[in-house]
Design an enzyme around this catalytic site. Sequence first.
Site, PDB file in Angstrom:
ATOM      1  N   GLY A 115       0.821  -1.198   0.000  1.00 42.41           N
ATOM      2  CA  GLY A 115       0.000   0.000   0.000  1.00 42.41           C
ATOM      3  C   GLY A 115       0.852   1.244   0.000  1.00 42.41           C
ATOM      4  O   GLY A 115       0.500   2.253  -0.600  1.00 42.41           O
ATOM      5  N   LEU A 179      -2.494   6.316 -16.063  1.00 48.96           N
ATOM      6  CA  LEU A 179      -3.162   7.332 -15.255  1.00 48.96           C
ATOM      7  C   LEU A 179      -2.852   7.137 -13.780  1.00 48.96           C
ATOM      8  O   LEU A 179      -3.143   6.087 -13.207  1.00 48.96           O
ATOM      9  CB  LEU A 179      -4.678   7.286 -15.472  1.00 48.96           C
ATOM     10  CG  LEU A 179      -5.170   7.734 -16.849  1.00 48.96           C
ATOM     11  CD1 LEU A 179      -6.688   7.561 -16.946  1.00 48.96           C
ATOM     12  CD2 LEU A 179      -4.771   9.174 -17.131  1.00 48.96           C
ATOM     13  N   SER A 335      32.542  -2.460   9.225  1.00 50.03           N
ATOM     14  CA  SER A 335      32.299  -1.501  10.298  1.00 50.03           C
ATOM     15  C   SER A 335      31.260  -2.010  11.296  1.00 50.03           C
ATOM     16  O   SER A 335      31.436  -1.886  12.506  1.00 50.03           O
ATOM     17  CB  SER A 335      31.835  -0.156   9.721  1.00 50.03           C
ATOM     18  OG  SER A 335      32.857   0.476   8.988  1.00 50.03           O
ATOM     19  N   GLU A 356      19.612   0.775   1.244  1.00 53.39           N
ATOM     20  CA  GLU A 356      19.029   0.404   2.537  1.00 53.39           C
ATOM     21  C   GLU A 356      17.560   0.015   2.434  1.00 53.39           C
ATOM     22  O   GLU A 356      17.080  -0.836   3.190  1.00 53.39           O
ATOM     23  CB  GLU A 356      19.198   1.552   3.534  1.00 53.39           C
ATOM     24  CG  GLU A 356      20.638   1.791   3.977  1.00 53.39           C
ATOM     25  CD  GLU A 356      21.425   2.668   3.035  1.00 53.39           C
ATOM     26  OE1 GLU A 356      22.644   2.825   3.252  1.00 53.39           O
ATOM     27  OE2 GLU A 356      20.822   3.200   2.069  1.00 53.39           O
ATOM     28  N   PHE A 381      21.886   5.584   8.636  1.00 48.56           N
ATOM     29  CA  PHE A 381      21.418   5.226   7.302  1.00 48.56           C
ATOM     30  C   PHE A 381      20.138   4.396   7.331  1.00 48.56           C
ATOM     31  O   PHE A 381      19.465   4.258   6.309  1.00 48.56           O
ATOM     32  CB  PHE A 381      22.518   4.479   6.541  1.00 48.56           C
ATOM     33  CG  PHE A 381      23.806   5.253   6.443  1.00 48.56           C
ATOM     34  CD1 PHE A 381      23.808   6.646   6.494  1.00 48.56           C
ATOM     35  CD2 PHE A 381      25.021   4.604   6.326  1.00 48.56           C
ATOM     36  CE1 PHE A 381      24.987   7.369   6.425  1.00 48.56           C
ATOM     37  CE2 PHE A 381      26.206   5.323   6.242  1.00 48.56           C
ATOM     38  CZ  PHE A 381      26.196   6.708   6.296  1.00 48.56           C
ATOM     39  N   ARG A 463      30.721   2.732  18.014  1.00 46.62           N
ATOM     40  CA  ARG A 463      31.953   2.606  17.242  1.00 46.62           C
ATOM     41  C   ARG A 463      33.153   2.325  18.145  1.00 46.62           C
ATOM     42  O   ARG A 463      33.958   1.438  17.867  1.00 46.62           O
ATOM     43  CB  ARG A 463      32.189   3.892  16.456  1.00 46.62           C
ATOM     44  CG  ARG A 463      33.456   3.861  15.622  1.00 46.62           C
ATOM     45  CD  ARG A 463      33.656   5.185  14.888  1.00 46.62           C
ATOM     46  NE  ARG A 463      34.712   5.105  13.894  1.00 46.62           N
ATOM     47  CZ  ARG A 463      35.047   6.091  13.086  1.00 46.62           C
ATOM     48  NH1 ARG A 463      34.395   7.249  13.157  1.00 46.62           N
ATOM     49  NH2 ARG A 463      36.021   5.949  12.198  1.00 46.62           N
TER      50      ARG A 463
END
Length: 618
Positions: A115, A179, A335, A356, A381, A463
């Site tokens: 949808g 359309l 990473s 992503e 991200f 990190r």
Amino acid sequence: MSDTQFRHELAQQLRVDSVRSSTEGGSGHPTSSMSAADLMAVLLDGHLRLDYAEPDDPHNDHLVFSKGHASPLYYAMLKAAGAITDEELLSFRKLGSRLEGHPTPRIPPTDVATGSLGQGLPVAVGLALAGQRLDRLSYRVWALCGDSEMAEGSIWEAFQHAGWAGLDNLTAIVDVNRLGQTRETMLGWDLDGYAERARAFGWHAIVVDGHDLDAIESAFAEARANTGRPTVLLARTLKGRGVDAVEDKPGKHGKPLEDPETAIAELGGERNLRVDVMAPDRSAEPHRFSTAGGDLPTWQLGEQVATRKAYGEALTALGDNRGDVVALDGEVSNSTNSGLFADAHPQRYFEMFIAEQQMVAAAVGMQARGWVPFVSTFGAFLTRAYDFVRMAAVSRADLRLCGSHAGVAIGEDGPSQMALEDIAALRAVHGSVVLHPSDANQTAQLVTQMADRSGISYLRTLRGATEVRTGPDEDVHIGGSRVPRSSDNDDLTIVACGVTVGEALAAAETLAGDGINARVVDCYSIKPIDAETLISAANHTQAMITVEDHWPEGGLGDAVLSALAEQPNRPVVRKLGVREMPVSGKPDELLHAAGIDAAGITDAARELLARRVAVAAG
């Protein structure tokens, strides 16, 4: 009656039932359904292999209505296949009905909710990947797309990945009725333009008259015979086909027909045809991956370990023990550390590149087939795929997300890479879990628990390395927390998560030198939050400070306030978070600039308690 005659009558029945259900429901998209009726009649009667009586059979083909607003057509197909009654068909869009305005898995054999345009084809890519590389079965995946959604970037992420992966078990059917809702689409009926684009992405493209039943039959047969690459049928159709009042006329989108009785008569009246849909190929069993077993990794107290590394090691160990666990990454696996899983279990790792939306959609498709996907990229991200996560919740999907490189603590990369709104965004998803462990042992236990949890789960990792403060045998669970520092006469409570836990403990040590006792709560589970521990702290201390490496809106602070909202005598709560747009710098510099390091917490605590003393004295 010949096959062509039967299919013509079936297509007319699908149109009539689309008109009837939309009329009964008082809303809907009958004209968008009528344009694709011939395509779906031929697919249902001769090419789809699906046992509607056994919708969970792993051998079944999959049909995804990417143009989910054409739900009247989808439900009309279910009636023709004997999956629903005419009575249920006419319950369309009514409260309590399984036949919602756009399809959801509440009505089998619907795999996912659609949808939000541009999502069905990317999910179909995930289903096709599961068929090709995981289940290793011969089922096919069919996706009905609208031409309006061909403007969505996610559609072309799907085209690119499917072409690169050679998904010859996938067929996209594009209903080119030209359309849209308000005007003609960008390409109109330029089917060659669509075909050139598809071929550039490595697809086999077939241009067909979408109302010529024999041509459609030949096109589907060609699609099934094609090998080595996916197929797209580009079908020229007329919106509202068969009813003069609406056929190929603008302004008729998304509304029932004004004169349904005349329209039904024009379509030849009601019918009650039943289709014997082909049975799936049950000659093979779904593939299962063998596992070697092993223990969950643990770390000793005092070690310095990044939670992102703990995620990768825990996920790899989970894969050692469970053959249904798969991993997807957005080309940052070195990473996020999902690359450890890729090295150990290459057949269950999926590189989704910098796409992503397609990555999350593929995971949604895989989980629909019973696999247990973990999806990882930088937390910042994941925001690009947020609508896919939102729709995954509508799909009742079981999805596990890991966002690494959270907050200003990532340092020099700067604000484009810093997830600062992820906690708020994922907290807002229905039924979600949001976790932000502060050390490696917490991370490993939470990863394992995510695998068994239904719904959407989000793990936020760091990190940089943090000190291991949680013992390997400590109870860590979704909905829990740790209290690494407390006493019977605490003056205030500091609630922290992730990197700020270490800062909170350092602040508490400094405050102790001033004669101020600070309780520290490590709130590793932000949703659900450990309300019991927070209420107890609120009842035993004069003030609370929340500290998070996140914008102040919607994060840990707001979660704590929500937990305490109905407590009549709760203390004042001061929220510390990142309030100014950060820049590049060293992690400790950025934490200090944001006022969420030990010094910032200490200053806030002293000021807050001094104010309370002044108020009491006044």
